[in-house]
Design a protein around this motif. Structure first.
Motif, mmCIF file in Angstrom:
data_model
loop_
_atom_site.group_PDB
_atom_site.id
_atom_site.type_symbol
_atom_site.label_atom_id
_atom_site.label_comp_id
_atom_site.label_asym_id
_atom_site.label_seq_id
_atom_site.Cartn_x
_atom_site.Cartn_y
_atom_site.Cartn_z
ATOM 1 N N GLU A 24 -3.995 6.342 7.617
ATOM 2 C CA GLU A 24 -4.975 5.419 8.180
ATOM 3 C C GLU A 24 -4.640 5.095 9.630
ATOM 4 O O GLU A 24 -5.528 5.067 10.489
ATOM 5 C CB GLU A 24 -5.018 4.137 7.354
ATOM 6 C CG GLU A 24 -6.084 3.177 7.808
ATOM 7 C CD GLU A 24 -6.213 1.970 6.905
ATOM 8 O OE1 GLU A 24 -6.787 0.977 7.363
ATOM 9 O OE2 GLU A 24 -5.727 2.013 5.758
ATOM 10 N N VAL A 25 -3.358 4.883 9.917
ATOM 11 C CA VAL A 25 -2.939 4.599 11.287
ATOM 12 C C VAL A 25 -3.188 5.818 12.173
ATOM 13 O O VAL A 25 -3.684 5.694 13.292
ATOM 14 C CB VAL A 25 -1.450 4.184 11.329
ATOM 15 C CG1 VAL A 25 -0.929 4.158 12.749
ATOM 16 C CG2 VAL A 25 -1.269 2.827 10.673
ATOM 17 N N GLN A 26 -2.874 7.006 11.675
ATOM 18 C CA GLN A 26 -3.054 8.222 12.460
ATOM 19 C C GLN A 26 -4.524 8.465 12.795
ATOM 20 O O GLN A 26 -4.847 8.987 13.853
ATOM 21 C CB GLN A 26 -2.488 9.414 11.708
ATOM 22 C CG GLN A 26 -2.500 10.692 12.507
ATOM 23 C CD GLN A 26 -1.906 11.857 11.746
ATOM 24 O OE1 GLN A 26 -1.677 11.773 10.551
ATOM 25 N NE2 GLN A 26 -1.669 12.940 12.437
ATOM 26 N N ARG A 27 -5.414 8.083 11.920
ATOM 27 C CA ARG A 27 -6.855 8.277 12.147
ATOM 28 C C ARG A 27 -7.478 7.182 13.003
ATOM 29 O O ARG A 27 -8.631 7.301 13.415
ATOM 30 C CB ARG A 27 -7.572 8.338 10.807
ATOM 31 C CG ARG A 27 -7.241 9.577 10.015
ATOM 32 C CD ARG A 27 -7.971 9.598 8.686
ATOM 33 N NE ARG A 27 -7.539 10.719 7.896
ATOM 34 C CZ ARG A 27 -7.132 10.632 6.647
ATOM 35 N NH1 ARG A 27 -7.124 9.480 6.019
ATOM 36 N NH2 ARG A 27 -6.741 11.710 5.997
ATOM 37 N N SER A 28 -6.726 6.120 13.259
ATOM 38 C CA SER A 28 -7.299 4.980 13.981
ATOM 39 C C SER A 28 -7.522 5.321 15.456
ATOM 40 O O SER A 28 -6.860 6.176 16.044
ATOM 41 C CB SER A 28 -6.380 3.764 13.871
ATOM 42 O OG SER A 28 -5.205 3.978 14.618
ATOM 43 N N ALA A 63 1.341 -1.853 5.510
ATOM 44 C CA ALA A 63 2.382 -1.452 4.562
ATOM 45 C C ALA A 63 2.791 -2.617 3.668
ATOM 46 O O ALA A 63 3.151 -2.418 2.512
ATOM 47 C CB ALA A 63 3.597 -0.907 5.304
ATOM 48 N N ARG A 64 2.712 -3.818 4.192
ATOM 49 C CA ARG A 64 3.063 -4.999 3.389
ATOM 50 C C ARG A 64 1.934 -5.430 2.479
ATOM 51 O O ARG A 64 2.111 -6.321 1.665
ATOM 52 C CB ARG A 64 3.427 -6.145 4.322
ATOM 53 C CG ARG A 64 4.736 -5.927 5.026
ATOM 54 C CD ARG A 64 5.084 -7.146 5.863
ATOM 55 N NE ARG A 64 6.307 -6.895 6.557
ATOM 56 C CZ ARG A 64 6.481 -7.062 7.851
ATOM 57 N NH1 ARG A 64 5.488 -7.504 8.596
ATOM 58 N NH2 ARG A 64 7.634 -6.810 8.414
ATOM 59 N N GLY A 101 -3.270 -6.307 4.699
ATOM 60 C CA GLY A 101 -4.557 -5.873 5.236
ATOM 61 C C GLY A 101 -4.732 -6.066 6.706
ATOM 62 O O GLY A 101 -5.819 -6.377 7.164
ATOM 63 N N GLY A 102 -3.675 -5.899 7.514
ATOM 64 C CA GLY A 102 -3.815 -5.980 8.969
ATOM 65 C C GLY A 102 -4.722 -4.882 9.472
ATOM 66 O O GLY A 102 -4.803 -3.811 8.902
ATOM 67 N N ALA A 103 -5.399 -5.133 10.562
ATOM 68 C CA ALA A 103 -6.322 -4.137 11.126
ATOM 69 C C ALA A 103 -5.532 -2.985 11.720
ATOM 70 O O ALA A 103 -4.517 -3.163 12.343
ATOM 71 C CB ALA A 103 -7.181 -4.789 12.201
ATOM 72 N N ALA A 104 -6.058 -1.762 11.522
ATOM 73 C CA ALA A 104 -5.368 -0.592 12.101
ATOM 74 C C ALA A 104 -6.192 0.044 13.182
ATOM 75 O O ALA A 104 -7.325 0.077 13.238
ATOM 76 C CB ALA A 104 -5.086 0.443 11.015
ATOM 77 N N ALA A 144 0.856 -1.183 0.000
ATOM 78 C CA ALA A 144 0.000 0.000 0.000
ATOM 79 C C ALA A 144 0.897 1.239 0.000
ATOM 80 O O ALA A 144 2.042 1.189 0.427
ATOM 81 C CB ALA A 144 -0.883 -0.014 1.240
ATOM 82 N N ASP A 145 0.390 2.338 -0.491
ATOM 83 C CA ASP A 145 1.145 3.580 -0.483
ATOM 84 C C ASP A 145 1.431 3.969 0.964
ATOM 85 O O ASP A 145 0.543 3.957 1.811
ATOM 86 C CB ASP A 145 0.336 4.661 -1.188
ATOM 87 C CG ASP A 145 1.082 5.961 -1.302
ATOM 88 O OD1 ASP A 145 0.415 7.012 -1.230
ATOM 89 O OD2 ASP A 145 2.309 5.944 -1.479
ATOM 90 N N ALA A 146 2.687 4.325 1.257
ATOM 91 C CA ALA A 146 3.098 4.610 2.635
ATOM 92 C C ALA A 146 2.299 5.763 3.241
ATOM 93 O O ALA A 146 1.911 5.705 4.407
ATOM 94 C CB ALA A 146 4.589 4.913 2.672
#
Length: 149
Positions: free
Chosen positions: A47-51, A142-143, A146-149, A39-41
């Motif tokens: 996405e992580v920041q919004r989690s 990132a890999r 589709g791991g949950a964030a 996925a695009d970094a």
């Protein structure tokens, strides 16, 4: 970590600092299998920041750091102001050659060490596990797995 064709260990951790210096890189031939699409970094980080997990880690950090910094700065400024405006008070002997100013100055060092200890303890007990899980999820995203964030 993945095993490369040459038998060397290759680190897929995007935050692994040693790769910048060349440590841990495989010196053998490149892998023949194509890696999973990533996925695009920038999208991953957003996405992580919004989690909710990231917001909780940041909230726990702020709930400790803001009051601790305010208390320490207040104590430091009180020490400096008292030392400059009331030298008679700071020169008041406590025991022998030890005066109130010396004790307050040593108290600055003591509170620095205590605050450091409290911060490390708070991080270990309240944030480290959640931050590690968050990091793991970010790596999975990132890999491209589709791991949950």
């Amino acid at each position: 970590m993945q095993q490369s064709n040459s038998g060397d260990v290759r680190y897929d951790d995007p935050w692994y600092d040693a790769l910048a210096s060349g440590w841990g890189e495989s010196s053998g031939p490149a892998e023949t299998t194509s890696p999973a699409p990533r996925a695009d970094a920038a999208d991953v980080y957003l996405e992580v920041q919004r989690s909710a997990a990231f917001q909780e880690v940041r909230s726990r950090y702020r709930r400790f750091v803001v009051p601790a910094v305010m208390a320490f700065l207040t104590w430091y400024v009180a020490y400096v102001v008292t030392a400059t405006t009331a030298p008679g008070l700071m020169a008041r002997p406590v025991a022998g050659a030890v005066n109130l100013g010396l004790l307050a100055g040593l108290g600055q060092f003591l509170t620095t060490f205590l605050l450091t200890w409290a911060y490390v303890r708070h991080a270990r007990l309240r944030r480290d596990r959640a931050a590690l899980e968050l990091r793991w999820n970010a790596q999975e995203l990132a890999r491209g797995r589709g791991g949950a964030a």
